[in-house]
Motif scaffolding. Sequence first.
Motif, PDB file in Angstrom:
ATOM      1  N   PRO A 112     -13.413 -31.627 -13.818  1.00 36.04           N
ATOM      2  CA  PRO A 112     -12.321 -31.625 -12.829  1.00 36.04           C
ATOM      3  C   PRO A 112     -11.160 -32.538 -13.210  1.00 36.04           C
ATOM      4  O   PRO A 112     -10.000 -32.219 -12.917  1.00 36.04           O
ATOM      5  N   GLU A 113     -11.465 -33.664 -13.860  1.00 34.85           N
ATOM      6  CA  GLU A 113     -10.405 -34.591 -14.256  1.00 34.85           C
ATOM      7  C   GLU A 113      -9.482 -33.938 -15.281  1.00 34.85           C
ATOM      8  O   GLU A 113      -8.251 -34.058 -15.189  1.00 34.85           O
ATOM      9  N   LEU A 115      -9.019 -30.716 -15.732  1.00 32.94           N
ATOM     10  CA  LEU A 115      -8.281 -29.649 -15.061  1.00 32.94           C
ATOM     11  C   LEU A 115      -7.116 -30.224 -14.259  1.00 32.94           C
ATOM     12  O   LEU A 115      -6.045 -29.626 -14.180  1.00 32.94           O
ATOM     13  N   GLU A 116      -7.342 -31.412 -13.680  1.00 32.01           N
ATOM     14  CA  GLU A 116      -6.299 -32.030 -12.872  1.00 32.01           C
ATOM     15  C   GLU A 116      -5.140 -32.539 -13.722  1.00 32.01           C
ATOM     16  O   GLU A 116      -3.967 -32.276 -13.414  1.00 32.01           O
ATOM     17  N   VAL A 117      -5.441 -33.249 -14.806  1.00 29.73           N
ATOM     18  CA  VAL A 117      -4.364 -33.849 -15.607  1.00 29.73           C
ATOM     19  C   VAL A 117      -3.535 -32.787 -16.316  1.00 29.73           C
ATOM     20  O   VAL A 117      -2.342 -32.986 -16.598  1.00 29.73           O
ATOM     21  N   THR A 118      -4.156 -31.644 -16.616  1.00 26.75           N
ATOM     22  CA  THR A 118      -3.431 -30.572 -17.305  1.00 26.75           C
ATOM     23  C   THR A 118      -2.721 -29.625 -16.347  1.00 26.75           C
ATOM     24  O   THR A 118      -1.926 -28.784 -16.780  1.00 26.75           O
ATOM     25  N   ASN A 119      -3.005 -29.727 -15.037  1.00 27.53           N
ATOM     26  CA  ASN A 119      -2.440 -28.801 -14.045  1.00 27.53           C
ATOM     27  C   ASN A 119      -2.863 -27.359 -14.291  1.00 27.53           C
ATOM     28  O   ASN A 119      -2.134 -26.418 -13.962  1.00 27.53           O
ATOM     29  N   ILE A 121      -5.273 -25.606 -12.842  1.00 36.48           N
ATOM     30  CA  ILE A 121      -5.531 -24.846 -11.616  1.00 36.48           C
ATOM     31  C   ILE A 121      -4.225 -24.449 -10.922  1.00 36.48           C
ATOM     32  O   ILE A 121      -4.043 -23.275 -10.558  1.00 36.48           O
ATOM     33  N   PRO A 122      -3.272 -25.389 -10.709  1.00 37.60           N
ATOM     34  CA  PRO A 122      -1.985 -24.962 -10.137  1.00 37.60           C
ATOM     35  C   PRO A 122      -1.286 -23.896 -10.975  1.00 37.60           C
ATOM     36  O   PRO A 122      -0.634 -23.008 -10.425  1.00 37.60           O
ATOM     37  N   TYR A 170      -5.884 -37.206 -23.673  1.00 38.67           N
ATOM     38  CA  TYR A 170      -7.164 -37.257 -22.964  1.00 38.67           C
ATOM     39  C   TYR A 170      -8.332 -37.325 -23.950  1.00 38.67           C
ATOM     40  O   TYR A 170      -9.276 -38.100 -23.758  1.00 38.67           O
TER      41      TYR A 170
END
Length: 229
Positions: A112-113, A115-119, A121-122, A170
């Motif tokens: 999840p981290e 996925l979040e830092v790379t954006n 999901i958005p 990352y």
Amino acid sequence: MNHIDAELSGLKVKLMEMWDLVEYQLQSGRDAMVNADQELARKVVKLGKKVNNFDVKIDRMCENLLALYTPVAVDLRLVLATLKINANLERIGDTAEGISMYVQNRKEPYNPEMLEVTNAIPMFDEALAMFRDCRVAYKSNNTDQARAMLKRDKMLNKIYRKSDKIIADYLRNNPDSIEEGLAILAIIKKLERVGDQITNIAEEIIFYQDAKVVKHKSKKKNKDNGDKE
């Protein structure tokens, strides 16, 4: 309704059926990625054959219309636009398959981290929203909504351009995640292509309705502006 109108109506129906199927592939690819749903990922890949069948069928319908009815003006533009929209839908289906192939052998969700830092999901959600809105634009003959796709694609491009550096940074701190990071980077690149293909479809909607070719104009404008965001 005369013969050509009936054939054109049937062509639109068939294209919408394909559009729905590809949307299901894309949405399912997103869900499979987030949840590491191997069964759903395999289903997306298997549906590729059905999408290909639609692709061939729609091409043949267009060829028959051109050969038998020699359409002109808006009818001709509809057939020509449908040929190109069909090709782009097939490619988006291929992209959804490609994303699912990165999932079908995973036993746990992506970090999840990361996925979040790379954006990621958005980016996926915006690609899906653009795909759905482009379908609405086609059905409602709304060229303003189609033109909006050309601007919205810039968000996907922005995430894509930053992804290399973000993932590299990352992985320097998380060297055990190299395989996962490369997979997410590949998915982001595929989503950027989805944005391009949606833009191509939007340009065909504008061509069909307004008899205007905006493809090279929009690219030239981006080049002149240095694609700054």
